[in-house]
Design a protein around this motif. Structure first.
Motif, PDB file in Angstrom:
ATOM      1  N   LEU A  61      40.418  22.665  32.109  1.00  0.00           N
ATOM      2  CA  LEU A  61      40.650  22.130  30.909  1.00  0.00           C
ATOM      3  C   LEU A  61      41.707  20.873  31.096  1.00  0.00           C
ATOM      4  CD1 LEU A  61      42.031  25.593  29.372  1.00  0.00           C
ATOM      5  CD2 LEU A  61      39.738  24.154  29.051  1.00  0.00           C
ATOM      6  N   GLN A  62      42.321  20.571  31.950  1.00  0.00           N
ATOM      7  CA  GLN A  62      43.126  19.736  31.965  1.00  0.00           C
ATOM      8  C   GLN A  62      43.485  19.352  33.648  1.00  0.00           C
ATOM      9  OE1 GLN A  62      47.082  19.799  29.885  1.00  0.00           O
ATOM     10  NE2 GLN A  62      47.725  17.802  30.655  1.00  0.00           N
ATOM     11  N   PRO A  63      43.371  17.876  34.038  1.00  0.00           N
ATOM     12  CA  PRO A  63      43.388  17.864  35.382  1.00  0.00           C
ATOM     13  C   PRO A  63      44.882  17.837  35.785  1.00  0.00           C
ATOM     14  CG  PRO A  63      42.757  15.763  34.322  1.00  0.00           C
ATOM     15  CD  PRO A  63      42.746  16.955  33.510  1.00  0.00           C
ATOM     16  N   ALA A  64      45.161  17.863  37.013  1.00  0.00           N
ATOM     17  CA  ALA A  64      46.723  17.799  37.628  1.00  0.00           C
ATOM     18  C   ALA A  64      47.124  16.209  37.382  1.00  0.00           C
ATOM     19  CB  ALA A  64      46.509  17.975  39.094  1.00  0.00           C
ATOM     20  N   VAL A  65      48.495  16.327  37.166  1.00  0.00           N
ATOM     21  CA  VAL A  65      49.227  14.982  36.805  1.00  0.00           C
ATOM     22  C   VAL A  65      49.642  14.761  38.166  1.00  0.00           C
ATOM     23  CG1 VAL A  65      50.943  13.911  35.618  1.00  0.00           C
ATOM     24  CG2 VAL A  65      49.526  15.592  34.535  1.00  0.00           C
ATOM     25  N   ILE A  66      49.515  13.376  38.717  1.00  0.00           N
ATOM     26  CA  ILE A  66      49.838  12.979  40.111  1.00  0.00           C
ATOM     27  C   ILE A  66      50.778  11.750  39.588  1.00  0.00           C
ATOM     28  CG2 ILE A  66      49.426  12.059  41.951  1.00  0.00           C
ATOM     29  CD1 ILE A  66      47.967  14.400  41.942  1.00  0.00           C
ATOM     30  N   GLY A  67      52.157  12.095  40.062  1.00  0.00           N
ATOM     31  CA  GLY A  67      53.168  10.892  40.107  1.00  0.00           C
ATOM     32  C   GLY A  67      53.220   9.617  40.589  1.00  0.00           C
ATOM     33  N   PRO A  68      53.943   8.866  40.592  1.00  0.00           N
ATOM     34  CA  PRO A  68      53.766   7.408  41.097  1.00  0.00           C
ATOM     35  C   PRO A  68      54.080   7.588  42.829  1.00  0.00           C
ATOM     36  CG  PRO A  68      55.926   7.393  39.584  1.00  0.00           C
ATOM     37  CD  PRO A  68      54.917   8.733  39.563  1.00  0.00           C
ATOM     38  N   ASP A  69      54.745   8.496  43.013  1.00  0.00           N
ATOM     39  CA  ASP A  69      55.001   8.800  44.685  1.00  0.00           C
ATOM     40  C   ASP A  69      53.850   9.386  45.245  1.00  0.00           C
ATOM     41  OD1 ASP A  69      55.354  11.261  43.388  1.00  0.00           O
ATOM     42  OD2 ASP A  69      57.191  11.688  44.494  1.00  0.00           O
ATOM     43  N   GLY A  70      52.735   9.883  44.448  1.00  0.00           N
ATOM     44  CA  GLY A  70      51.552  10.634  45.088  1.00  0.00           C
ATOM     45  C   GLY A  70      51.654  12.248  45.197  1.00  0.00           C
ATOM     46  N   LYS A  71      52.624  12.538  44.530  1.00  0.00           N
ATOM     47  CA  LYS A  71      52.749  14.093  44.568  1.00  0.00           C
ATOM     48  C   LYS A  71      52.328  14.505  43.387  1.00  0.00           C
ATOM     49  CE  LYS A  71      56.501  14.217  47.906  1.00  0.00           C
ATOM     50  NZ  LYS A  71      58.059  14.781  48.322  1.00  0.00           N
ATOM     51  N   GLU A  72      51.858  15.799  43.390  1.00  0.00           N
ATOM     52  CA  GLU A  72      51.477  16.493  41.813  1.00  0.00           C
ATOM     53  C   GLU A  72      52.732  16.892  41.245  1.00  0.00           C
ATOM     54  OE1 GLU A  72      49.834  20.511  41.166  1.00  0.00           O
ATOM     55  OE2 GLU A  72      48.147  19.125  42.265  1.00  0.00           O
ATOM     56  N   THR A  73      52.925  16.475  39.947  1.00  0.00           N
ATOM     57  CA  THR A  73      53.822  16.852  39.130  1.00  0.00           C
ATOM     58  C   THR A  73      53.568  18.058  38.161  1.00  0.00           C
ATOM     59  OG1 THR A  73      53.418  14.999  37.480  1.00  0.00           O
ATOM     60  CG2 THR A  73      54.985  14.426  39.198  1.00  0.00           C
ATOM     61  N   ALA A  74      52.314  17.899  37.881  1.00  0.00           N
ATOM     62  CA  ALA A  74      51.990  19.242  36.962  1.00  0.00           C
ATOM     63  C   ALA A  74      50.476  19.800  37.559  1.00  0.00           C
ATOM     64  CB  ALA A  74      51.940  18.849  35.546  1.00  0.00           C
ATOM     65  N   ALA A  75      50.353  20.742  37.651  1.00  0.00           N
ATOM     66  CA  ALA A  75      49.296  21.327  38.297  1.00  0.00           C
ATOM     67  C   ALA A  75      48.150  21.509  37.255  1.00  0.00           C
ATOM     68  CB  ALA A  75      49.539  22.959  38.485  1.00  0.00           C
ATOM     69  N   ALA A  76      46.838  21.395  37.563  1.00  0.00           N
ATOM     70  CA  ALA A  76      45.790  21.326  36.638  1.00  0.00           C
ATOM     71  C   ALA A  76      45.675  22.552  35.814  1.00  0.00           C
ATOM     72  CB  ALA A  76      44.532  21.219  37.602  1.00  0.00           C
ATOM     73  N   VAL A  77      45.278  22.470  34.650  1.00  0.00           N
ATOM     74  CA  VAL A  77      45.136  23.770  34.048  1.00  0.00           C
ATOM     75  C   VAL A  77      43.634  24.188  33.929  1.00  0.00           C
ATOM     76  CG1 VAL A  77      45.166  24.832  31.496  1.00  0.00           C
ATOM     77  CG2 VAL A  77      46.704  22.864  32.299  1.00  0.00           C
ATOM     78  N   LEU A  78      43.626  25.496  34.324  1.00  0.00           N
ATOM     79  CA  LEU A  78      42.138  25.929  34.804  1.00  0.00           C
ATOM     80  C   LEU A  78      41.831  27.284  34.040  1.00  0.00           C
ATOM     81  CD1 LEU A  78      42.368  25.520  38.772  1.00  0.00           C
ATOM     82  CD2 LEU A  78      41.010  23.749  37.200  1.00  0.00           C
ATOM     83  N   VAL A  79      40.587  27.411  33.954  1.00  0.00           N
ATOM     84  CA  VAL A  79      40.044  28.803  33.500  1.00  0.00           C
ATOM     85  C   VAL A  79      39.281  29.236  34.479  1.00  0.00           C
ATOM     86  CG1 VAL A  79      38.484  30.088  31.688  1.00  0.00           C
ATOM     87  CG2 VAL A  79      40.063  28.116  31.110  1.00  0.00           C
ATOM     88  N   LYS A  80      39.932  30.371  35.030  1.00  0.00           N
ATOM     89  CA  LYS A  80      39.398  30.712  36.474  1.00  0.00           C
ATOM     90  C   LYS A  80      38.568  32.102  36.033  1.00  0.00           C
ATOM     91  CE  LYS A  80      43.293  29.345  39.031  1.00  0.00           C
ATOM     92  NZ  LYS A  80      44.623  29.774  39.814  1.00  0.00           N
ATOM     93  N   TYR A  81      37.163  31.700  35.764  1.00  0.00           N
ATOM     94  CA  TYR A  81      36.380  32.611  35.545  1.00  0.00           C
ATOM     95  C   TYR A  81      35.447  33.522  36.616  1.00  0.00           C
ATOM     96  CZ  TYR A  81      32.767  28.837  36.246  1.00  0.00           C
ATOM     97  OH  TYR A  81      32.308  27.928  36.733  1.00  0.00           O
ATOM     98  N   GLY A  82      35.767  32.929  37.751  1.00  0.00           N
ATOM     99  CA  GLY A  82      35.276  33.637  38.922  1.00  0.00           C
ATOM    100  C   GLY A  82      36.150  34.775  39.279  1.00  0.00           C
ATOM    101  N   ALA A  83      37.608  34.738  39.344  1.00  0.00           N
ATOM    102  CA  ALA A  83      38.655  35.746  39.471  1.00  0.00           C
ATOM    103  C   ALA A  83      38.328  36.873  38.413  1.00  0.00           C
ATOM    104  CB  ALA A  83      39.963  35.059  39.441  1.00  0.00           C
ATOM    105  N   PHE A  84      38.007  36.313  37.147  1.00  0.00           N
ATOM    106  CA  PHE A  84      37.726  37.228  35.960  1.00  0.00           C
ATOM    107  C   PHE A  84      36.548  38.178  36.455  1.00  0.00           C
ATOM    108  CE2 PHE A  84      35.704  38.380  31.961  1.00  0.00           C
ATOM    109  CZ  PHE A  84      36.788  39.132  31.610  1.00  0.00           C
TER     110      PHE A  84
END
Length: 139
Positions: A61-84
């Motif tokens: 739904l929303q990609p991960a947010v990567i900060g200026p230092d190259g680290k992920e600051t916010a995880a991607a928002v996913l609908v995990k239909y495989g796990a469902f």
């Protein structure tokens, strides 16, 4: 009667102990079924469908947010239909196993109930009273 005594009677009642045993065994059974689905069934289904890994299937739904230092600051928002999908298969297997267990228990219960005991023969007093009643009706 003290509260502690009442609690002891409640906790030692057969239904409570049976329920506790059922919950513990049910939790262990759930782990076994989850392993069966995740480790045996889903890899086979995934392989038959062209190497699909169901646990990795998701809609982003929303990609991960990567900060200026190259680290992920916010995880991607996913609908995990495989796990469902895996959870649905878990549920179906557990429901089928419980259905089969109850079916066996019902079959055993029906065998117990199949032969009702013969009615008891009337006592000597009842026989005597019946003869007296019949004699009075004639007489």
């Amino acid at each position: 009667m003290g509260m502690l005594t009442e609690f002891k009677e409640f906790a030692m009642r057969g239904n409570v102990v049976d329920l506790a045993v059922g919950v513990i065994i049910g939790g262990a059974f759930g782990k076994i079924v989850s392993s069966l689905v995740n480790d045996l069934i889903m890899p086979v289904i995934g392989n038959l469908l062209g190497g699909v890994n169901f646990s990795a299937l998701a809609y982003q739904l929303q990609p991960a947010v990567i900060g200026p230092d190259g680290k992920e600051t916010a995880a991607a928002v996913l609908v995990k239909y495989g796990a469902f999908f895996q959870s649905i298969i878990d549920f179906l297997i557990i429901a089928f196993a419980i259905f089969m267990a109850i079916k066996v228990m019902n079959a055993l219960k029906r065998k117990e109930e199949a032969a009702p005991p013969a009615p008891a023969e009337p006592s000597d007093e009842v026989k005597l009273l019946t003869e007296i009643r019949d004699a009075l009706k004639k007489g």
